[in-house]
Write an enzyme that holds these catalytic residues in place. Sequence first.
Site, mmCIF file in Angstrom:
data_model
loop_
_atom_site.group_PDB
_atom_site.id
_atom_site.type_symbol
_atom_site.label_atom_id
_atom_site.label_comp_id
_atom_site.label_asym_id
_atom_site.label_seq_id
_atom_site.Cartn_x
_atom_site.Cartn_y
_atom_site.Cartn_z
ATOM 1 N N GLU A 63 32.234 76.469 -12.213
ATOM 2 C CA GLU A 63 33.068 77.490 -12.823
ATOM 3 C C GLU A 63 34.353 76.879 -13.375
ATOM 4 O OE1 GLU A 63 34.888 81.855 -11.628
ATOM 5 O OE2 GLU A 63 35.165 80.190 -10.237
ATOM 6 N N TRP A 85 29.746 85.655 -12.567
ATOM 7 C CA TRP A 85 30.424 86.471 -13.576
ATOM 8 C C TRP A 85 29.508 87.527 -14.208
ATOM 9 C CZ3 TRP A 85 35.399 87.018 -15.206
ATOM 10 C CH2 TRP A 85 36.337 86.093 -14.701
ATOM 11 N N TYR A 127 40.028 83.393 -18.655
ATOM 12 C CA TYR A 127 40.710 82.150 -18.276
ATOM 13 C C TYR A 127 40.662 81.026 -19.302
ATOM 14 C CZ TYR A 127 40.733 84.178 -13.562
ATOM 15 O OH TYR A 127 40.932 85.000 -12.476
ATOM 16 N N CYS A 179 43.119 86.485 -11.990
ATOM 17 C CA CYS A 179 43.600 86.617 -10.607
ATOM 18 C C CYS A 179 44.400 85.367 -10.238
ATOM 19 C CB CYS A 179 42.431 86.816 -9.655
ATOM 20 S SG CYS A 179 41.528 88.361 -9.926
ATOM 21 N N ARG A 200 47.700 86.433 -8.154
ATOM 22 C CA ARG A 200 48.254 87.781 -8.037
ATOM 23 C C ARG A 200 47.406 88.672 -7.142
ATOM 24 N NH1 ARG A 200 45.252 91.617 -10.502
ATOM 25 N NH2 ARG A 200 43.653 90.799 -11.898
ATOM 26 N N ASP A 203 40.386 88.491 -3.304
ATOM 27 C CA ASP A 203 39.375 88.996 -2.379
ATOM 28 C C ASP A 203 39.254 87.927 -1.289
ATOM 29 O OD1 ASP A 203 36.937 89.368 -1.076
ATOM 30 O OD2 ASP A 203 35.833 89.894 -2.890
#
Length: 298
Positions: A63, A85, A127, A179, A200, A203
């Site tokens: 990733e 994803w 991203y 995130c 920010r 999980d």
Amino acid sequence: MIHPETQYLDLLRLALEHGDERLDRTGIGTRSIFGAVVRFNLSDGHVPILTTKRVYWKTAIKEMLWFLTGGTNIQALLRENVRIWTDWPLARYRTETGESITQEEFESRIIGDDAFAARWGELGPVYGKQWRRWLGADGREHDQIAQLVTTLKTNPASRRMLFHGWNVAELGAMALPPCHMVYQYHVTSDGRLNCLLFQRSVDLLLGAAFNYVGASALQLMLAQQADLRPGELVWVAGDAHLYLNHLDQAREQLTREPRQLPKMKIVRRASSIDDYRIEDFEVEGYSPHPPIKADVAV
């Protein structure tokens, strides 16, 4: 000596036992804590691949390598057998077409049909787009990663060595806003590369483990490119949460004793930050507890 993984387990326990329980955008609900810091020392080769459950570290690194390409379509990920994803474009496809397609069928069409992938596999300017092709108000694109590598080599004392994913103008077009959104780097006088990652939202059961691995791999890549040694990874979280359908899994993980963290090394010197492959990463001494299954909240 306190095991480095204990920091993570303490966060898991804090969220489980004292987290603020509330509804969230997914409708599942969370137990949330706000403001957390963990620190991992990468200087001796050990990296934070959690041992209290198996973490599929190759998937996390694949990733990260995909992010570095600037890619925003899941086709490239699926061709590397990375399915983390798929949930977002699959949910959009089902909503917009009304077709009750299975995930396996959807992924097969994405892999085999370029036109279908172009229409339904896009995640928007997530991203990689922001890291490699941030669009300025003047229409020029900015490669934050290339600039970071240059600065690490030419001005390692700079306090401006960072890259950012929170492009306000493009948030609405993203399948999921970033995130892990700011990575900042610091070079010590004896040549160690430190990283501070601000996240920010995280999980705790599923995401944090992947973020630790991805950030560690990137730190090793950047250190190699700039002829530095890996130093400390500092991970800072804003909203750190457990989903309410992850509570039993968290309790199970907290019953397990951490084992020795593995070591990670890059076995080939890549010609540039764009030249790394998954085969370049070697992990030694990883002997985790069994995996813990949990559903991703979309």
